[in-house]
Design a protein around this motif. Structure first.
Motif, mmCIF file in Angstrom:
data_model
loop_
_atom_site.group_PDB
_atom_site.id
_atom_site.type_symbol
_atom_site.label_atom_id
_atom_site.label_comp_id
_atom_site.label_asym_id
_atom_site.label_seq_id
_atom_site.Cartn_x
_atom_site.Cartn_y
_atom_site.Cartn_z
ATOM 1 N N TYR A 206 0.758 -1.223 0.020
ATOM 2 C CA TYR A 206 0.044 0.118 -0.244
ATOM 3 C C TYR A 206 1.114 1.157 -0.121
ATOM 4 C CZ TYR A 206 1.105 0.275 4.815
ATOM 5 O OH TYR A 206 1.740 0.341 6.165
ATOM 6 N N ARG A 207 0.067 2.628 -0.206
ATOM 7 C CA ARG A 207 0.927 3.695 -0.257
ATOM 8 C C ARG A 207 -0.216 4.698 0.154
ATOM 9 N NH1 ARG A 207 4.497 6.312 -4.841
ATOM 10 N NH2 ARG A 207 2.674 5.711 -6.063
ATOM 11 N N ILE A 208 0.187 5.655 0.979
ATOM 12 C CA ILE A 208 -0.748 6.569 1.789
ATOM 13 C C ILE A 208 -0.160 7.946 1.416
ATOM 14 C CG2 ILE A 208 -1.858 7.408 3.755
ATOM 15 C CD1 ILE A 208 -1.684 4.441 4.751
ATOM 16 N N PHE A 209 -1.155 8.814 1.037
ATOM 17 C CA PHE A 209 -0.685 10.290 0.641
ATOM 18 C C PHE A 209 -1.748 10.858 1.496
ATOM 19 C CE2 PHE A 209 -0.061 7.586 -2.914
ATOM 20 C CZ PHE A 209 1.440 8.111 -3.485
ATOM 21 N N SER A 210 -0.733 12.037 2.300
ATOM 22 C CA SER A 210 -1.800 13.105 2.981
ATOM 23 C C SER A 210 -0.855 14.059 3.434
ATOM 24 C CB SER A 210 -2.313 12.150 4.279
ATOM 25 O OG SER A 210 -3.108 13.215 4.912
ATOM 26 N N GLU A 211 -1.514 15.276 3.484
ATOM 27 C CA GLU A 211 -0.935 16.493 4.255
ATOM 28 C C GLU A 211 -1.196 16.723 5.698
ATOM 29 O OE1 GLU A 211 -1.365 19.828 1.902
ATOM 30 O OE2 GLU A 211 -0.462 18.897 0.085
ATOM 31 N N LYS A 212 -2.001 15.789 6.242
ATOM 32 C CA LYS A 212 -2.040 16.019 7.845
ATOM 33 C C LYS A 212 -2.883 14.797 8.349
ATOM 34 C CE LYS A 212 -4.310 19.011 11.333
ATOM 35 N NZ LYS A 212 -5.240 20.077 11.572
ATOM 36 N N GLY A 213 -2.315 14.139 9.537
ATOM 37 C CA GLY A 213 -2.804 13.191 9.894
ATOM 38 C C GLY A 213 -1.751 12.532 10.919
ATOM 39 N N PHE A 223 -4.803 7.841 10.700
ATOM 40 C CA PHE A 223 -5.988 8.377 10.337
ATOM 41 C C PHE A 223 -5.172 9.895 9.477
ATOM 42 C CE2 PHE A 223 -8.403 12.328 11.303
ATOM 43 C CZ PHE A 223 -9.666 11.997 10.859
ATOM 44 N N PHE A 224 -6.042 10.049 8.384
ATOM 45 C CA PHE A 224 -5.598 10.972 7.362
ATOM 46 C C PHE A 224 -6.447 11.791 7.056
ATOM 47 C CE2 PHE A 224 -3.899 6.752 7.121
ATOM 48 C CZ PHE A 224 -2.630 6.814 7.589
ATOM 49 N N ASN A 225 -6.407 13.231 7.119
ATOM 50 C CA ASN A 225 -7.672 13.934 6.773
ATOM 51 C C ASN A 225 -7.294 15.216 5.955
ATOM 52 O OD1 ASN A 225 -6.392 15.458 8.726
ATOM 53 N ND2 ASN A 225 -7.998 15.755 10.214
ATOM 54 N N THR A 226 -6.377 15.400 5.216
ATOM 55 C CA THR A 226 -6.165 16.526 4.445
ATOM 56 C C THR A 226 -5.473 16.107 3.186
ATOM 57 O OG1 THR A 226 -5.868 18.009 6.075
ATOM 58 C CG2 THR A 226 -4.988 18.870 3.955
ATOM 59 N N LYS A 227 -6.068 16.007 1.745
ATOM 60 C CA LYS A 227 -5.676 15.694 0.580
ATOM 61 C C LYS A 227 -5.356 14.091 0.716
ATOM 62 C CE LYS A 227 -4.340 20.128 -0.985
ATOM 63 N NZ LYS A 227 -3.138 21.141 -2.106
ATOM 64 N N ALA A 228 -6.129 13.371 1.612
ATOM 65 C CA ALA A 228 -5.676 12.004 1.767
ATOM 66 C C ALA A 228 -6.098 11.067 0.584
ATOM 67 C CB ALA A 228 -6.669 11.617 2.984
ATOM 68 N N LYS A 229 -5.192 9.939 0.432
ATOM 69 C CA LYS A 229 -5.453 9.169 -0.723
ATOM 70 C C LYS A 229 -4.702 7.665 -0.209
ATOM 71 C CE LYS A 229 -3.008 9.371 -4.520
ATOM 72 N NZ LYS A 229 -2.559 9.936 -5.901
ATOM 73 N N ILE A 230 -5.352 6.628 -0.466
ATOM 74 C CA ILE A 230 -4.469 5.446 -0.237
ATOM 75 C C ILE A 230 -4.582 4.452 -1.520
ATOM 76 C CG2 ILE A 230 -4.571 3.184 1.075
ATOM 77 C CD1 ILE A 230 -6.058 4.811 3.315
ATOM 78 N N GLU A 231 -3.591 3.996 -1.947
ATOM 79 C CA GLU A 231 -3.443 2.954 -2.837
ATOM 80 C C GLU A 231 -3.186 1.791 -2.219
ATOM 81 O OE1 GLU A 231 -0.092 4.316 -5.370
ATOM 82 O OE2 GLU A 231 -1.075 6.059 -6.070
ATOM 83 N N TYR A 232 -4.335 0.899 -2.543
ATOM 84 C CA TYR A 232 -4.640 -0.239 -1.825
ATOM 85 C C TYR A 232 -5.303 -1.293 -2.575
ATOM 86 C CZ TYR A 232 -5.516 -2.821 2.553
ATOM 87 O OH TYR A 232 -5.634 -3.654 3.753
ATOM 88 N N SER A 233 -4.570 -2.465 -2.937
ATOM 89 C CA SER A 233 -4.852 -3.608 -3.610
ATOM 90 C C SER A 233 -5.607 -3.050 -4.824
ATOM 91 C CB SER A 233 -6.084 -4.313 -2.837
ATOM 92 O OG SER A 233 -5.539 -4.927 -1.711
ATOM 93 N N ASN A 234 -4.897 -2.487 -5.829
ATOM 94 C CA ASN A 234 -5.224 -2.073 -7.315
ATOM 95 C C ASN A 234 -6.536 -1.103 -6.991
ATOM 96 O OD1 ASN A 234 -3.263 -3.412 -8.914
ATOM 97 N ND2 ASN A 234 -4.389 -5.260 -7.992
#
Length: 524
Positions: A206-213, A223-234
């Motif tokens: 997995y990969r997680i992108f965020s600016e706050k959390g 926990f991620f709450n600003t520009k949050a994105k998870i790349e997970y299992s395609n």
């Protein structure tokens, strides 16, 4: 009055005593010397074969090979295998060290190692304020604890709450996780990371992108709450706030959630979602809808709750409760739907009728419950509707309506006139994602309004029955009708037919339910 004045004086004296600066003490050294010409005011302390230089200040011991002690300034400069110990938890090692006993500040240089509890910091220059209980480095440092390694250009450590603060590029990593950020706090006692700028967390799958959390490197959740994105299992999951738990193989999102399946070209949106990796499934609800990307078009499907189940090459999307769909020139409704990504089949289904409903409901009332689709000006209903997509071209291929197929088209000229055709089953074909032909089979009936092509005056109403009816669609309207196998019919003048003779059994015009555009579907 004199007693009160005495008490005040005593208190002031005690305060002054408490504020008195403690003097650096020389505990021992191999030799003592002075050189006022080159080192004015300095006591030159050196080690010998038996003793190292040992200084003490306010509970802090310092050992070195050489030191210049300035009694007047209450400071010293030490070099050569410098060792600092304070209590049972703090140790500091360096090649050089400067200390001001009045300000209680340390500057350690060259191969600096700082240890506190289970944490070790290595750097080339370190600043330590004993009063503020803070440590700071600014020319690169590496921190290690029981689980993680941290690299950063600069950082600050707060001893009282075991917190590292990083305001420039920082990398936190272990055997399973790699975190890169521009600004974060790391708590060495809990191994939690709190970040306040662009951050990427990379795990084994997995990969997680965020600016706050925050992310717990020990329990692998966050926990991620600003520009949050998870790349997970395609899948790619975005949302206003996301929760992730690697050990439980679980993720969830709230508000403006989007799940993107790039392999199957499907997007699912809603305001709450849960993803279960072990089950290879996802659930999304609260204004939820799916977008199936087609060749030069998109199919929008909305339901109270949507599910995406199974591995990416055999994934099934299910919707239940108040299902609606829309694509260019086509829309529909049903109680539930199933979309198979592997074979391209979309099923629109109604809820199963109870035995009592089957006994008491009329054909019209059942038709009201049946799935319905609108293609241009035509309405089609039946017990079950199948839309088949060609998985090679990603275009709509064919249409099936199984049992109680009913087609209605509003007459272009008459106010309350409706062309109607019904049969047991219906089969249709698409061309360039537009319905081209439909065929009704078995026990087919028809009511059709005939007009003079030139004058547009009504000729009569054609009522017919046969085994099969083929209709050609042009510009989303029925253009031509062909009857097969022993057709029987008659054209009646309109005045000869009663109102109930102008409609087929089961007729139900549901135009008020039609979805007019994707905005109408999404915002309804």
């Amino acid at each position: 009055m004199k007693l009160k004045l005495s008490i005040i004086l005593i208190l002031l004296f005690n305060v002054l005593l408490s504020q008195e600066k403690k003097i650096i003490q020389i505990i021992e050294a191999g030799s003592f010397d002075k050189n006022e010409l080159d080192l004015p005011g300095a006591n030159i302390l050196k080690k010998n074969d038996n003793l190292r230089v040992h200084l003490l200040h306010d509970g802090m011991d310092i050992w070195s090979n050489y030191a210049l002690f300035y009694k007047k300034n209450n400071s010293f400069k030490a070099r050569g295998d410098v060792v600092v110990k304070q209590g049972d938890s703090i140790e500091l090692y360096s090649e050089k060290l400067e200390y001001d006993g009045n300000s209680r500040k340390i500057i350690a240089k060259s191969n600096v190692i700082f240890k506190n509890n289970n944490t070790t910091l290595k750097t080339q220059i370190l600043f330590h304020d004993r009063d503020l209980k803070e440590i700071y480095f600014e020319k690169g440092g590496v921190i290690k604890d029981s689980s993680n390694t941290i690299k950063s250009t600069e950082g600050k450590y707060y001893l009282e709450n075991s917190k590292y603060e990083f305001n420039k590029r920082v990398n936190v990593y272990n055997n399973d996780t790699d975190i890169k950020s521009f600004k974060l706090d790391y708590y060495s006692d809990t191994e939690k990371v709190f970040f306040y700028g662009p951050t990427v967390i990379t795990g084994q799958d997995y990969r997680i992108f965020s600016e706050k959390g925050f992310y717990n490197t020990k329990t692998k959740n966050g926990f991620f709450n600003t520009k949050a994105k998870i790349e997970y299992s395609n899948r790619t999951i975005t949302g206003d706030s996301l929760i992730f738990d690697d050990l439980k193989k679980y993720a969830s999102g709230k508000n403006n959630v989007t799940i993107l399946d790039t392999i199957n070209k499907t997007i699912i949106k809603g305001n709450f979602a849960e993803i279960f990796k072990e089950l290879d499934s996802a659930m999304i609800t609260r204004n939820s809808y799916a977008i199936k990307l087609l060749e030069k078009d998109s199919l929008f499907i909305k339901a109270d709750t949507l599910f995406a189940i199974g591995p990416e090459k055999n994934r099934i999307i299910k919707g239940r409760y108040d299902v609606k769909f829309f694509k260019n020139n086509m829309s529909g409704k049903s109680d539930k739907f199933i979309m198979n990504q592997k074979n391209g089949l979309i099923k629109l289904l109604r809820n199963k009728l109870s035995e009592r409903e089957q006994q008491i409901l009329t054909s019209k009332e059942i038709s009201k419950k049946n799935p319905v689709i609108w293609n241009g000006e035509s309405q089609m209903t039946g017990d079950e509707i199948h839309i088949i997509r060609n998985i090679k071209t990603n275009r709509l291929d064919s249409l099936k309506i199984l049992n109680n197929a009913f087609v209605i088209e509003k007459d272009s000229f008459g106010i309350n006139n409706y062309n109607q055709m019904k049969g047991i089953d219906l089969f249709g074909n698409f061309k360039d994602n537009e319905l081209e032909k439909i065929r009704l089979n078995r026990n087919t009936e028809m009511i059709y309004y005939l007009y003079d092509e030139e004058s547009k005056e009504l000729i009569g109403i054609d009522k017919a029955i046969c085994s099969s009816i083929l209709m050609t669609i042009n510009n989303n309207k029925i253009d031509e009708i062909i009857f097969y196998t022993n057709p029987e019919g008659k054209v009646y003048p309109e005045m000869e037919l009663e109102i109930n003779e102008k409609i087929l059994n089961g007729f139900n015009w549901r135009i008020n339910e039609k979805i007019l555009n994707k905005e109408n579907l999404i915002n309804n």
